[in-house]
Design an enzyme around this catalytic site. Structure first.
Site, short mmCIF file in Angstrom:
data_model
loop_
_atom_site.label_atom_id
_atom_site.label_comp_id
_atom_site.label_asym_id
_atom_site.label_seq_id
_atom_site.Cartn_x
_atom_site.Cartn_y
_atom_site.Cartn_z
N SER A 1 0.84 -1.20 0.00
CA SER A 1 0.00 0.00 0.00
C SER A 1 0.88 1.25 0.00
CB SER A 1 -0.96 -0.05 1.19
OG SER A 1 -2.05 0.83 1.04
N ASP B 1 -9.06 -5.14 -4.64
CA ASP B 1 -8.61 -3.75 -4.52
C ASP B 1 -9.61 -2.89 -5.31
OD1 ASP B 1 -6.25 -3.23 -2.98
OD2 ASP B 1 -5.07 -4.38 -4.43
N HIS C 1 -7.40 -5.93 -0.26
CA HIS C 1 -6.26 -5.06 0.02
C HIS C 1 -5.49 -5.49 1.27
CE1 HIS C 1 -4.15 -1.20 -0.46
NE2 HIS C 1 -4.17 -1.10 0.85
#
Length: 274
Positions: free
Chosen positions: A144, A225, A257
């Site tokens: 991320s 995602d 995610h």
């Protein structure tokens, strides 16, 4: 509002609702890190600079008397939460294969400025190379916001550090590579980035031609995602490929995610294997 939703990863998981998934992620990564610290030989809270956040944790392989490769893990948390103290969960499968794992801490916002965080991660690598001559090849892995920071490391002018780390591979998991959209979301409340800062720190805007010995890059994205996160991963991998980099895009089915990175604690997980 649409942009806010796109840059809110917790809205997109089919597993858990947005209020519980982040707490669950914290619990899983913290518990995994606790297990890693209990099972591996470690050196914790090693300062690589003067700042409070400038510390790293090392999880050593059983035999580290000779040379060994190292995976440097850079945590996510939108540049404003999480820390190295929940970032050792990926260590056990790798340590068992003779790989050292390093979890890097950096000053998150609002204390840390984006320029500072990028510099800190670069400095942590220079420190590792100087302090541990046994390192045989560095592999960077970021998740991320950490994938963004790892991508920024790819484009470092190492002359000011008076050394060049031997980066063999970079694994970028569910990252953000163009910060411009972030300026218009809640994420920037803590970061307080200007347009210039976002431009300067967007890997997508600084794709350099690959040098002959350039490392391999693996861009990883989860099925769940958000479309924006998926777009950013696809476009960044295309930009690297166009510049001559050796890059692969791994699109992981049934992952979101959060579990896309959490499962690195498992030996059998495809990304652990890769």
């Amino acid at each position: 509002q649409a942009l806010e939703d796109q840059y809110s990863p917790s809205r997109w998981s089919p597993r858990l609702d947005r209020d519980t998934i982040i707490d669950a992620h914290l619990a899983v990564t913290a518990a995994g890190t606790e297990r890693a610290r209990a099972s591996a030989q470690t050196s914790l809270h090693i300062p690589y600079g003067e700042g409070d956040g400038e510390k790293l944790d090392i999880y050593f392989p059983t035999d580290h008397s000779g040379t060994f490769p190292v995976l440097v893990y850079i945590h996510g948390g939108y540049w404003q939460c999480l820390s190295k103290d929940e970032s050792g969960f990926a260590a056990p499968p790798l340590v068992s294969q003779g790989v050292a794992v390093v979890a890097v801490g950096y000053d998150t916002a609002p204390k840390g400025h984006m320029d500072t965080m990028v510099l800190q991660v670069r400095r942590s690598l220079a420190f590792l190379v100087e302090q541990y001559p046994g390192i045989r090849g560095i592999y960077l892995c970021g998740h991320s916001a950490g994938a963004h920071l790892a991508a920024m490391v790819l484009f470092t002018d190492w002359t000011e550090f008076r050394m060049v780390p031997d980066i063999k591979g970079v694994v970028l998991v569910s990252g953000v590579y163009d910060l411009e959209p972030i300026l218009h979301t809640y994420v920037n409340d803590a970061l307080n980035m200007s347009w210039e800062v976002a431009q300067r720190n967007s890997p997508m805007r600084h794709v350099a031609p690959a040098v002959p010995a350039a490392c391999e890059v693996l861009v990883v994205v989860a099925q769940h995602d958000s479309p924006e996160f998926r777009r950013q991963s696809q476009e960044y991998s295309q930009a690297l490929r166009a510049a001559g980099w050796s890059v692969s895009l791994l699109d992981l089915a049934d992952m979101d995610h959060f579990d896309v990175i959490e499962k690195l604690s498992e030996n059998s997980y495809i990304l652990t294997q890769v």
